[in-house]
Enzyme design. Structure first.
Site, PDB file in Angstrom:
ATOM      1  N   THR A  39       0.724  -1.191   0.051  1.00  7.72           N
ATOM      2  CA  THR A  39       0.075  -0.068   0.082  1.00  7.72           C
ATOM      3  C   THR A  39       0.845   1.317   0.037  1.00  7.72           C
ATOM      4  O   THR A  39       0.451   2.096  -0.950  1.00  7.72           O
ATOM      5  CB  THR A  39      -1.015  -0.032   1.276  1.00  7.72           C
ATOM      6  OG1 THR A  39      -1.615  -1.359   1.404  1.00  7.72           O
ATOM      7  CG2 THR A  39      -1.686   1.403   1.088  1.00  7.72           C
ATOM      8  N   CYS A  40       1.805   1.250   0.942  1.00  3.69           N
ATOM      9  CA  CYS A  40       2.481   2.594   1.194  1.00  3.69           C
ATOM     10  C   CYS A  40       3.240   3.018  -0.225  1.00  3.69           C
ATOM     11  O   CYS A  40       3.155   4.055  -0.486  1.00  3.69           O
ATOM     12  CB  CYS A  40       3.613   2.297   2.076  1.00  3.69           C
ATOM     13  SG  CYS A  40       4.672   3.910   2.474  1.00  3.69           S
ATOM     14  N   HIS A 437      16.998  30.196  17.161  1.00  6.26           N
ATOM     15  CA  HIS A 437      16.046  31.245  16.673  1.00  6.26           C
ATOM     16  C   HIS A 437      16.190  31.597  15.309  1.00  6.26           C
ATOM     17  O   HIS A 437      17.316  31.536  15.007  1.00  6.26           O
ATOM     18  CB  HIS A 437      16.306  32.398  17.694  1.00  6.26           C
ATOM     19  CG  HIS A 437      15.630  33.602  17.293  1.00  6.26           C
ATOM     20  ND1 HIS A 437      13.988  33.651  17.617  1.00  6.26           N
ATOM     21  CD2 HIS A 437      15.872  34.707  16.388  1.00  6.26           C
ATOM     22  CE1 HIS A 437      13.491  34.810  17.057  1.00  6.26           C
ATOM     23  NE2 HIS A 437      14.660  35.257  16.162  1.00  6.26           N
TER      24      HIS A 437
HETATM   25  C1  LIG Z   1      -4.021   6.925   0.967  1.00  5.99           C
HETATM   26  C2  LIG Z   1      -2.911   6.414   1.829  1.00  5.99           C
HETATM   27  C3  LIG Z   1      -2.089   7.189   2.178  1.00  5.99           C
HETATM   28  C4  LIG Z   1      -1.330   6.679   3.458  1.00  5.99           C
HETATM   29  N1  LIG Z   1      -0.429   7.504   3.943  1.00  5.99           N
HETATM   30  C5  LIG Z   1       0.670   7.109   4.720  1.00  5.99           C
HETATM   31  C6  LIG Z   1       1.575   7.847   5.468  1.00  5.99           C
HETATM   32  O1  LIG Z   1       1.974   9.047   4.674  1.00  5.99           O
HETATM   33  N2  LIG Z   1       2.340   7.508   6.577  1.00  5.99           N
HETATM   34  C7  LIG Z   1       2.098   6.217   7.059  1.00  5.99           C
HETATM   35  O2  LIG Z   1       2.831   5.663   7.912  1.00  5.99           O
HETATM   36  N3  LIG Z   1       1.450   5.493   6.578  1.00  5.99           N
HETATM   37  C8  LIG Z   1       0.368   5.739   5.478  1.00  5.99           C
HETATM   38  N4  LIG Z   1      -0.695   4.990   5.040  1.00  5.99           N
HETATM   39  C9  LIG Z   1      -0.728   3.609   5.771  1.00  5.99           C
HETATM   40  C10 LIG Z   1       0.568   2.572   4.982  1.00  5.99           C
HETATM   41  O3  LIG Z   1       0.282   2.647   3.636  1.00  5.99           O
HETATM   42  C11 LIG Z   1       0.239   1.299   5.601  1.00  5.99           C
HETATM   43  O4  LIG Z   1       0.075   1.221   7.181  1.00  5.99           O
HETATM   44  C12 LIG Z   1       1.375   0.441   5.276  1.00  5.99           C
HETATM   45  O5  LIG Z   1       1.416   0.239   3.785  1.00  5.99           O
HETATM   46  C13 LIG Z   1       1.107  -1.242   5.746  1.00  5.99           C
HETATM   47  O6  LIG Z   1       1.949  -1.735   5.637  1.00  5.99           O
HETATM   48  P1  LIG Z   1       1.864  -3.461   5.568  1.00  5.99           P
HETATM   49  O7  LIG Z   1       3.136  -4.017   5.190  1.00  5.99           O
HETATM   50  O8  LIG Z   1       1.380  -3.804   6.973  1.00  5.99           O
HETATM   51  O9  LIG Z   1       0.791  -3.743   4.466  1.00  5.99           O
HETATM   52  P2  LIG Z   1       0.887  -3.376   2.842  1.00  5.99           P
HETATM   53  O10 LIG Z   1       1.612  -2.277   2.630  1.00  5.99           O
HETATM   54  O11 LIG Z   1      -0.623  -3.171   2.570  1.00  5.99           O
HETATM   55  O12 LIG Z   1       1.305  -4.582   2.190  1.00  5.99           O
HETATM   56  C14 LIG Z   1       0.613  -5.928   2.001  1.00  5.99           C
HETATM   57  C15 LIG Z   1       1.171  -6.707   0.896  1.00  5.99           C
HETATM   58  O13 LIG Z   1       0.648  -7.937   1.018  1.00  5.99           O
HETATM   59  C16 LIG Z   1       0.071  -8.396  -0.298  1.00  5.99           C
HETATM   60  N5  LIG Z   1      -0.985  -9.607  -0.032  1.00  5.99           N
HETATM   61  C17 LIG Z   1      -2.332  -9.368   0.522  1.00  5.99           C
HETATM   62  N6  LIG Z   1      -2.704 -10.726   0.610  1.00  5.99           N
HETATM   63  C18 LIG Z   1      -1.779 -11.621   0.083  1.00  5.99           C
HETATM   64  C19 LIG Z   1      -1.931 -12.724  -0.255  1.00  5.99           C
HETATM   65  N7  LIG Z   1      -2.756 -13.794   0.406  1.00  5.99           N
HETATM   66  N8  LIG Z   1      -0.820 -13.436  -0.835  1.00  5.99           N
HETATM   67  C20 LIG Z   1       0.148 -12.583  -1.279  1.00  5.99           C
HETATM   68  N9  LIG Z   1       0.472 -11.229  -1.168  1.00  5.99           N
HETATM   69  C21 LIG Z   1      -0.774 -10.916  -0.348  1.00  5.99           C
HETATM   70  C22 LIG Z   1      -0.557  -7.179  -0.577  1.00  5.99           C
HETATM   71  O14 LIG Z   1      -0.711  -7.243  -2.175  1.00  5.99           O
HETATM   72  C23 LIG Z   1       0.388  -5.987  -0.174  1.00  5.99           C
HETATM   73  O15 LIG Z   1       1.612  -5.843  -1.314  1.00  5.99           O
HETATM   74  C24 LIG Z   1      -1.408   5.440   4.128  1.00  5.99           C
HETATM   75  C25 LIG Z   1      -2.435   4.531   3.746  1.00  5.99           C
HETATM   76  C26 LIG Z   1      -3.168   4.880   2.510  1.00  5.99           C
HETATM   77  C27 LIG Z   1      -4.363   4.036   2.115  1.00  5.99           C
END
Ligand SMILES: Cc1cc2nc3c(=O)[nH]c(=O)nc-3n(C[C@H](O)[C@H](O)[C@H](O)COP(=O)(O)OP(=O)(O)OC[C@H]3O[C@@H](n4cnc5c(N)ncnc54)[C@H](O)[C@@H]3O)c2cc1C
Length: 454
Positions: A39-40, A437
């Protein structure tokens, strides 16, 4: 095929974990069904902050006459070019990750959707794999309320594919995602209306902070309609009719585009979790302990899918916690983490630890220090005086309980407080520090001289 470790999802925690496991000689598979970076990189932080930067440039170009700068002629917003720049940033990150994962002989990158067959086996593209340890990093996706199936709504993913600026963007949801897109698209030239069902924007914040956020939206010419209940939408030939407030007279808006910014839901429903002993909470998040282990001893859950954080820095910290339990000393724990986050509106809002609501709920004895941005020289010199700095101190221990900052650069200097909280230092350490400052953070020591009982 057997591995030492299988990581499901290449978001923000999976890739650094794969790298560390591989460095320690483990044979690792990392499985990704979509783009590397999750997502990020692809539809969250990177693209939205790239757009926020373009939107700010547009705003500054068109609104600097008070500082003696006039631009003769039109400020033209080229959304195609803004999108191309964002796409290039994304590609660069994806490529870097791909190289990092595929150059490593201990890591196998598998493209496809993983599903648990049982506690020890997963299936991807009809092939089965097993490992001694599993690390789930599947993230979350937009949550869409019932009743919008027949309407062509946008999410944070599809809005970033637009090449033309919407005439009237209606956003459902007044959380940080809705606010960032709202101000950004207003600055790009759309009319923007935000419908929020609650009584305030950013519902977890203290009411004075939410009031300032409303002021920022108002100054940005973003229309905000609070307490908008029973929101619905219907598609007409060349517009979407958005309805809200069905109690007395139903209100109607004609939208060219509708963005649903109504929260996130974990990607745990298509993962075959029911074939394992892993327990989900009622909202679908994976239950974990203080070390991020699930109810099954060899399965861990990191990032948004465990519901313990919803940010990139929390997902990365989850990696650090798990990594410490695998390989390092001292160990790190979830309970060591202070909540911190920012809304990247302009000026930004940044928060760490507790706010007034949290402190009162816990019945803690606390002191508070605050100063409005309009009393800070640097903010006046910059002509950006909306906001405030507010810090909470525990009365008995003198340690800092939390802070909420709104103002130019607040997302950066909140770290002066975050670091003190991690150090467990008395607030007097910051109070007695000499800051440069003229800066906004110069006033942090000064304001702490006047802490009053909360
Ligand atoms: C619009 C928006 C703006 C944001 N801005 C910020 C910000 O400025 N700062 C910040 O800290 N956070 C921000 N976030 C939040 C941040 O993007 C997420 O918290 C972060 O990406 C979470 O990381 P993660 O590794 O948990 O999951 P993700 O980054 O979502 O990664 C999960 C991955 O798992 C994969 N996946 C899922 N299910 C399966 C499966 N069954 N088999 C194989 N692959 C799979 C997905 O395709 C994905 O690539 C934002 C989110 C959004 C929606």
């Amino acid at each position: 095929m057997n591995f030492d470790a299988i990581i499901i999802g290449a978001g923000q925690a999976g890739p650094p974990l794969a790298q560390s496991l591989a460095k320690h000689g483990k044979k690792v598979a990392i499985i990704e069904k979509n783009h590397l970076g999750g997502t990020c990189v692809n539809v969250g932080c990177t693209p939205t902050k790239a757009y926020v930067a373009s939107a700010r440039r547009a705003y500054v170009a068109a609104n600097s006459s008070a500082l003696g700068i006039e631009i003769k002629g039109e400020v033209v917003i080229d959304l195609k070019k803004i999108k191309q720049r964002k796409d290039a940033l994304i590609q660069e990150s994806r490529k870097g990750l791909e190289k990092m994962l595929t150059d490593n002989k201990n890591i196998t990158l598998i493209r496809g959707e993983a599903m648990f067959v049982d506690n020890h086996t997963i299936e991807v593209n009809s092939k089965q794999y097993s490992a001694s340890n599993y690390f789930i990093n599947v993230g979350a996706r937009p949550r869409i309320p019932e009743g919008f199936n027949e309407v062509p709504y946008l999410t944070n993913e599809s809005i970033l594919e637009l090449e033309e600026i919407p005439d009237h963007l209606v956003i459902v949801g007044g959380g940080y995602i809705g606010l960032e897109f709202g101000q950004m698209f207003r600055r790009f030239g759309s009319k923007v209306t935000i419908l929020e069902k609650g009584e305030q924007l950013l519902k977890k914040e203290d009411d004075d902070i939410s009031a300032l956020i409303s002021e920022i939206m108002n100054d940005s010419d973003v229309e905000v309609k609070l307490k908008s209940n029973c929101i619905g939408a219907e598609k007409y030939k060349d517009y979407i009719e958005v309805t809200y407030n069905c109690n007395a007279t139903t209100e109607k808006l004609k939208a060219s585009h509708l963005l649903m910014a109504t929260g996130r839901t974990p990607n745990t429903d298509n993962l075959g979790i029911k074939n394992t002993g892993v327990i989900l909470n009622p909202h679908g998040y994976i239950q974990v302990d203080d070390t991020l282990k699930t109810s099954v001893d060899h399965i861990w859950a990191l990032g948004d899918c465990n519901g313990k954080g919803a940010f990139t820095h929390t997902a990365y910290n989850d990696f650090q916690i798990v990594n410490s339990h695998l390989f390092l000393s001292p160990k790190r724990f979830l309970s060591d983490r202070f909540t911190c986050y920012a809304a990247f509106i302009d000026p930004p809002f940044a928060r760490v630890g507790m706010n007034k609501n949290d402190i009162l709920k816990r019945g803690l004895s606390a002191k508070v220090s605050e100063i409005p941005m309009k009393d800070i020289s640097r903010a006046k010199e910059m002509g950006e005086t909306t906001g405030k700095l507010k810090i909470f101190i525990e009365a008995d221990t003198d340690t800092i309980l939390g802070a909420s900052f709104i103002g130019p650069g607040a997302d950066e200097y909140i770290h002066t407080i975050i670091d003190q909280m991690y150090a467990g230092a008395s607030y007097r350490t910051v109070r007695d520090a000499v800051h440069i400052h003229p800066t906004i953070s110069e006033l942090i020591p000064t304001m702490l001289e006047n802490a009053t009982k909360l």
